[in-house]
Design an enzyme around this catalytic site. Sequence first.
Site, short mmCIF file in Angstrom:
data_model
loop_
_atom_site.label_atom_id
_atom_site.label_comp_id
_atom_site.label_asym_id
_atom_site.label_seq_id
_atom_site.Cartn_x
_atom_site.Cartn_y
_atom_site.Cartn_z
N ASN A 170 0.82 -1.34 0.03
CA ASN A 170 -0.04 -0.12 -0.03
C ASN A 170 0.86 1.21 -0.11
O ASN A 170 1.83 1.46 0.98
CB ASN A 170 -0.75 -0.05 1.11
CG ASN A 170 -1.83 1.30 1.38
OD1 ASN A 170 -2.99 1.40 0.71
ND2 ASN A 170 -1.29 2.09 2.10
N GLU A 171 0.48 2.13 -1.20
CA GLU A 171 1.04 3.49 -1.00
C GLU A 171 2.54 3.74 -0.74
O GLU A 171 3.18 4.32 0.22
CB GLU A 171 0.36 4.33 0.06
CG GLU A 171 -1.18 4.37 -0.20
CD GLU A 171 -1.66 5.62 0.48
OE1 GLU A 171 -0.97 6.17 1.61
OE2 GLU A 171 -2.80 5.90 0.41
N LYS B 122 -11.73 9.00 10.16
CA LYS B 122 -12.36 8.76 8.80
C LYS B 122 -13.23 7.65 9.16
O LYS B 122 -13.81 7.18 8.04
CB LYS B 122 -11.33 8.46 7.75
CG LYS B 122 -10.61 9.95 7.35
CD LYS B 122 -9.58 9.55 5.93
CE LYS B 122 -9.03 10.66 5.60
NZ LYS B 122 -7.76 10.76 6.48
N ASN C 60 -5.97 4.31 -4.04
CA ASN C 60 -6.61 5.28 -3.17
C ASN C 60 -6.68 6.66 -3.56
O ASN C 60 -5.88 7.38 -3.85
CB ASN C 60 -5.29 5.44 -2.11
CG ASN C 60 -5.24 3.82 -1.55
OD1 ASN C 60 -5.87 2.89 -1.66
ND2 ASN C 60 -4.09 3.51 -0.77
N TYR D 128 -8.94 15.54 0.33
CA TYR D 128 -7.59 16.37 -0.11
C TYR D 128 -7.75 17.18 -1.05
O TYR D 128 -7.84 16.66 -2.04
CB TYR D 128 -6.51 15.28 -0.26
CG TYR D 128 -6.33 14.22 1.02
CD1 TYR D 128 -5.90 15.02 2.37
CD2 TYR D 128 -6.49 12.94 0.87
CE1 TYR D 128 -5.64 14.15 3.58
CE2 TYR D 128 -6.40 11.98 2.17
CZ TYR D 128 -5.99 12.91 3.22
OH TYR D 128 -5.85 12.00 4.48
N TRP E 106 -12.50 4.09 3.49
CA TRP E 106 -11.63 4.47 4.11
C TRP E 106 -12.15 5.23 5.44
O TRP E 106 -12.36 6.34 5.05
CB TRP E 106 -10.34 5.05 3.99
CG TRP E 106 -9.46 5.21 5.17
CD1 TRP E 106 -9.09 5.91 5.83
CD2 TRP E 106 -8.35 4.17 5.16
NE1 TRP E 106 -8.10 5.57 6.70
CE2 TRP E 106 -7.69 4.48 6.23
CE3 TRP E 106 -7.90 2.76 4.49
CZ2 TRP E 106 -6.61 3.78 6.98
CZ3 TRP E 106 -6.97 2.21 5.11
CH2 TRP E 106 -6.41 2.42 6.40
#
Length: 695
Positions: A421-422, A579, A473, A479, A558
């Site tokens: 992930n990320e 979140k 994502n 954002y 999320w």
Amino acid sequence: MTAHPFFRQLLFVCLVMAWAVPAAALPRSETPLDAVWSFAKGDITDAARPAFDDGDWRRVTLPHTFNGSDGDDGGGYYRGPAWYRTRLAEFRKDPTRRYYLTFDGAALAADVWVNGRKVGRHEGGYARFRFDVTDALADGANTVAVRVDNGKGRDIAPLGGDFTVFGGLYRPVSLVSTDLVHIDMMDHGGPGVYVSTPRVDARSAQVRVRARVSNDGQAPTRLSIVTSVRDAGGREVARVSKAVAVEDGATTDVAGEITLADPHLWNGVADPYLYSAVTTIVDAEGRERDRIETPFGIRAIRITADRGLLLNGRPYRVHGVNYFHAQRPGRGTAVTDREVSADMAIIADLGATGVRFVHYQHPQQAYDEADRRGLLVWTEIPLNGVIDPGAAFERNIEQQMRELIAQNFNHPSVMVWGLGNEVYAESDNVLRVIRAAQATAAAADPSRPTAYAHCCQADDAPKALISDLGAFNRYFGWYPDQKGTLGEWARGFHARFPDRPVAVSEYGAGGSIRHQESDPGPPVPAGPWHPEQYQALYHERNWRGIANLPFLWGSFIWVAFDLASDGRSEGDRDGINDKGLVTYDRAVRKDAYFWYQANWSRQPVLHLADSRHVYRTRAAVDVKVYTNLPKVSLQLNGREIGSVAVRDHVAIWSNILLRPGTNVVTVTGGGLRDQAQWTYDPAASIRLPPPGAIR
């Protein structure tokens, strides 16, 4: 005179260990070792010695974390070594048995000694691991010492990640005894049995059972490996037997296949039907040497670029949540199976059909619950945010992938292996590590695809193309650097890459039940004000954008529950990522939860939104309801306002006038009722209720 609780627990351990020896006649036995441990934080010289005096250490029970008080307060948390010790009294060792210490999880690295003899080290905080302690055990009292360390190193994943790494023996520990001939106990922490269904249709299913058989005796042994397939009621529906000779000191793979007529398919939330495979080792004299029962489901999954996921040949919409290992305030991840089950029940009650277990391997109870509830699972290794370019880190990634697959291969709920992930950097080393994870997964289980959750670069960045499936994502509307909408992005991706299966692996927004605001504008994500209303509006817009896109193989909010992320300082408190659709303590389901429940659940849903917005400064308000009913009625202060038709799971009455003081708002429909009290004070500014006042 009443015994101190510690000594009562110690007596219990002694009695259990004494009982475990006669039980050696059984094929295998398992003795929990959770009751009494001594604990000290820090690195302590000579703590592995049996004679070490731990009298001034704390007495704890497992599961236990040493970050329960500092892992979610935003003030930094301890990352470093700690020690655990326990004593097994009155143990009698049987020379015809093997003994294994099993740890269901220890974060992040664990070194283990038995009677002062080091029996092994495990690197990785979230998978089960075992050590063969037969040679280290002795008759009488035995001492087990464990040094755990959740500090950041170079070689153990995760090196990054937006979450607290709770240290400790936060999952159960047990001592397992087997016959000298047994199903392999050292198969990467897995059960040693692999059940697959390589061919499935409505008329028949091919069931393949592969068992790893170990012979720790002193001579070759001829054996029969018998597998009985049983339906949900325990009735045998098929049987296969294979003869094999296993050399002394060897482990042999034994595979058998069964064709099952008219199988009852595992069919997601509609019908999560489970069979079981009972695998037994029988020697030439007819003695049963070992036995293991493996629940499994018969299903076929195929993921396509145009029709999304196909379950048993039919399109099946996978929508759900990201789920961190169950956490609780003050205890972090040191939770019980009952609490894991409670979390999974909340997710199922939402109407989810899928869940992504982030960002590491979860306890077996979570996978078992997913099997029973029909929730399709994406589960992943903790390759998160950052890599180390060294070979040792790559080996650790490969190890954690093998453990993830070996321990979860048999769960019909598992649809996808996650590579990570990320990972933020773009480099040849990043590509090499992700490719190593991909190759390991493909070799260990070619029947399931892989996915990688990509975030921060272009949709076609090289690291986003290594996995079998695409997943992203995307936080449009939260954002501010991400422009556009989720639906526009998904449609655009599919148009540019029509042959690439794609999912939304994360989308979400912060929301505090203590922050209430009418008509909120976009909050500052890192700021202190995260109104619950904006989170709900965010999810209304984003779900509407992707709800009818058939090519998505999955979408995951999320996140299911607010979670500990000690480095965060935002929302209504430090140390928490807010979140979640549900609060960290699981006490409150936020408005956004009910928006999805109204869209997804098969049960009647009626929820009055903004019910916690108890202080109002304007007389004219909109009353909003999330529901899956066709029509809803409103009463204000006992007076009938009227009914409205529901449009896209929302009923709205506009410009309803409140009277000064307390107003009782009641909505009804389909035999359901919800109510709130709102206080209108035109002279007041927005006020926050005191902490703990909202439930």
